[in-house]
Design a protein around this motif. Structure first.
Motif, PDB file in Angstrom:
ATOM      1  N   TYR A  76       0.989  -1.107   0.177  1.00  0.00           N
ATOM      2  CA  TYR A  76       0.027   0.366  -0.169  1.00  0.00           C
ATOM      3  C   TYR A  76       0.776   1.197   0.103  1.00  0.00           C
ATOM      4  N   PHE A  77       2.040   1.323   0.822  1.00  0.00           N
ATOM      5  CA  PHE A  77       2.524   2.475   0.814  1.00  0.00           C
ATOM      6  C   PHE A  77       3.553   2.778  -0.328  1.00  0.00           C
ATOM      7  N   ARG A  78       4.246   1.450  -0.800  1.00  0.00           N
ATOM      8  CA  ARG A  78       4.719   1.193  -1.511  1.00  0.00           C
ATOM      9  C   ARG A  78       3.695   1.814  -3.344  1.00  0.00           C
ATOM     10  N   ILE A  79       2.362   1.933  -3.619  1.00  0.00           N
ATOM     11  CA  ILE A  79       1.964   2.504  -4.572  1.00  0.00           C
ATOM     12  C   ILE A  79       1.566   3.921  -4.648  1.00  0.00           C
ATOM     13  N   ASN A  80       0.827   4.318  -2.743  1.00  0.00           N
ATOM     14  CA  ASN A  80       1.252   5.510  -3.092  1.00  0.00           C
ATOM     15  C   ASN A  80       1.772   6.356  -2.250  1.00  0.00           C
ATOM     16  N   TYR A  81       3.365   6.118  -2.305  1.00  0.00           N
ATOM     17  CA  TYR A  81       4.093   6.945  -1.422  1.00  0.00           C
ATOM     18  C   TYR A  81       5.094   6.254  -2.623  1.00  0.00           C
ATOM     19  N   ARG A  82       5.010   6.062  -3.792  1.00  0.00           N
ATOM     20  CA  ARG A  82       5.898   5.816  -5.125  1.00  0.00           C
ATOM     21  C   ARG A  82       7.552   6.253  -4.611  1.00  0.00           C
ATOM     22  N   GLN A  83       7.215   8.159  -4.407  1.00  0.00           N
ATOM     23  CA  GLN A  83       8.962   8.170  -4.028  1.00  0.00           C
ATOM     24  C   GLN A  83       9.839   8.404  -2.864  1.00  0.00           C
ATOM     25  N   ALA A 113      14.525   1.845  -5.916  1.00  0.00           N
ATOM     26  CA  ALA A 113      14.504   0.499  -6.971  1.00  0.00           C
ATOM     27  C   ALA A 113      15.534  -0.731  -6.070  1.00  0.00           C
ATOM     28  N   PRO A 114      15.981  -0.468  -4.502  1.00  0.00           N
ATOM     29  CA  PRO A 114      16.180  -1.970  -4.121  1.00  0.00           C
ATOM     30  C   PRO A 114      15.248  -2.175  -2.571  1.00  0.00           C
ATOM     31  N   ALA A 115      14.557  -1.223  -2.628  1.00  0.00           N
ATOM     32  CA  ALA A 115      14.224  -1.142  -1.919  1.00  0.00           C
ATOM     33  C   ALA A 115      12.578  -1.923  -2.301  1.00  0.00           C
ATOM     34  N   THR A 116      12.343  -1.500  -3.553  1.00  0.00           N
ATOM     35  CA  THR A 116      11.032  -2.343  -4.025  1.00  0.00           C
ATOM     36  C   THR A 116      11.066  -3.986  -4.397  1.00  0.00           C
ATOM     37  N   VAL A 117      12.461  -3.880  -4.672  1.00  0.00           N
ATOM     38  CA  VAL A 117      12.763  -5.274  -5.441  1.00  0.00           C
ATOM     39  C   VAL A 117      13.005  -6.609  -3.845  1.00  0.00           C
ATOM     40  N   SER A 118      13.256  -5.602  -3.148  1.00  0.00           N
ATOM     41  CA  SER A 118      12.839  -6.609  -1.770  1.00  0.00           C
ATOM     42  C   SER A 118      11.462  -6.593  -1.282  1.00  0.00           C
ATOM     43  N   LEU A 119      11.022  -5.692  -1.762  1.00  0.00           N
ATOM     44  CA  LEU A 119       9.583  -5.915  -1.319  1.00  0.00           C
ATOM     45  C   LEU A 119       8.779  -7.279  -1.764  1.00  0.00           C
ATOM     46  N   ILE A 120       9.508  -7.262  -2.673  1.00  0.00           N
ATOM     47  CA  ILE A 120       9.104  -8.233  -4.062  1.00  0.00           C
ATOM     48  C   ILE A 120       9.075  -9.424  -3.599  1.00  0.00           C
ATOM     49  N   GLY A 121      10.925  -9.639  -3.435  1.00  0.00           N
ATOM     50  CA  GLY A 121      11.242 -11.183  -2.974  1.00  0.00           C
ATOM     51  C   GLY A 121      10.901 -11.683  -1.782  1.00  0.00           C
ATOM     52  N   VAL A 122      10.516 -10.515  -0.614  1.00  0.00           N
ATOM     53  CA  VAL A 122      10.159 -10.875   0.441  1.00  0.00           C
ATOM     54  C   VAL A 122       8.774 -11.359   0.295  1.00  0.00           C
ATOM     55  N   THR A 123       8.224 -10.849  -1.145  1.00  0.00           N
ATOM     56  CA  THR A 123       6.884 -11.298  -1.421  1.00  0.00           C
ATOM     57  C   THR A 123       6.335 -12.640  -1.749  1.00  0.00           C
ATOM     58  N   VAL A 124       7.039 -12.897  -2.274  1.00  0.00           N
ATOM     59  CA  VAL A 124       7.478 -14.316  -3.500  1.00  0.00           C
ATOM     60  C   VAL A 124       7.565 -15.886  -2.271  1.00  0.00           C
ATOM     61  N   LEU A 125       8.918 -14.978  -1.361  1.00  0.00           N
ATOM     62  CA  LEU A 125       9.314 -15.729  -0.491  1.00  0.00           C
ATOM     63  C   LEU A 125       7.744 -15.951   0.516  1.00  0.00           C
ATOM     64  N   VAL A 126       7.693 -15.011   1.006  1.00  0.00           N
ATOM     65  CA  VAL A 126       6.444 -15.176   2.063  1.00  0.00           C
ATOM     66  C   VAL A 126       5.705 -16.426   1.521  1.00  0.00           C
ATOM     67  N   THR A 127       4.722 -16.156  -0.083  1.00  0.00           N
ATOM     68  CA  THR A 127       3.475 -16.873  -0.698  1.00  0.00           C
ATOM     69  C   THR A 127       4.412 -18.335  -0.994  1.00  0.00           C
ATOM     70  N   PHE A 128       5.262 -18.356  -1.447  1.00  0.00           N
ATOM     71  CA  PHE A 128       6.063 -20.200  -1.538  1.00  0.00           C
ATOM     72  C   PHE A 128       6.272 -21.098   0.327  1.00  0.00           C
ATOM     73  N   LEU A 129       6.429 -19.864   0.935  1.00  0.00           N
ATOM     74  CA  LEU A 129       6.502 -20.048   2.710  1.00  0.00           C
ATOM     75  C   LEU A 129       5.115 -20.606   3.054  1.00  0.00           C
TER      76      LEU A 129
END
Length: 144
Positions: free
Chosen positions: A112-119, A123-139
């Motif tokens: 939610y904060f990534r979409i609404n407060y993009r500024q 880039a590393p924070a967004t990639v980390s968020l994607i990685g954590v999301t994928v990891l938690v989904t698999f777990l």
């Protein structure tokens, strides 16, 4: 000694200070010694050879009793605990039960904060968020 069960019923147990935890279990829960868990002052009494005196269990102390779900046979020494509350039978509500929903809420807030407060997101924070999301989904799918 008072033996207190999960459904708040109590049973008075007559024991001597030199009796061991194993003797107490065999005397009041014959045939179910391995299924019974005795708790005194928040500590699980696992050592069957310890005496009540060494554990500082004195007159009128309360020992909480819990029967494991290994065998479903009823016994006269252990009252039927009955339903404990709004949780479904066999699904205790604990910290592990709430872990996945809590992590999902935190991830949803992150997105939610990534979409609404993009500024505010690099880039590393967004990639980390994607990685954590994928990891938690698999777990989450792996656990269930």
């Amino acid at each position: 000694i008072r033996l207190k069960f999960l459904n708040d019923t109590e049973e008075v147990a007559v024991a001597r200070p030199e009796d061991t935890v194993g003797i107490l279990k065999s005397k009041y829960f014959p045939g179910q010694e391995s299924q019974m868990k005795l708790i005194y002052r928040g500590q699980l009494l696992q050592d069957q050879a310890r005496t009540l005196r060494s554990l500082r269990i004195t007159d009128n102390c309360v020992i909480h009793c819990h029967r494991s779900r290994g065998v479903t046979a009823a016994t006269p020494a252990l009252p039927d605990p009955g339903p404990a509350g709004p949780t479904a039978p066999g699904l205790p509500l604990g910290g592990g039960t709430l872990m996945v929903p809590t992590v999902m809420v935190v991830l949803a807030l992150g997105w939610y904060f990534r979409i609404n407060y993009r500024q505010l997101f690099t880039a590393p924070a967004t990639v980390s968020l994607i990685g954590v999301t994928v990891l938690v989904t698999f777990l989450a799918f792996g656990v269930y």
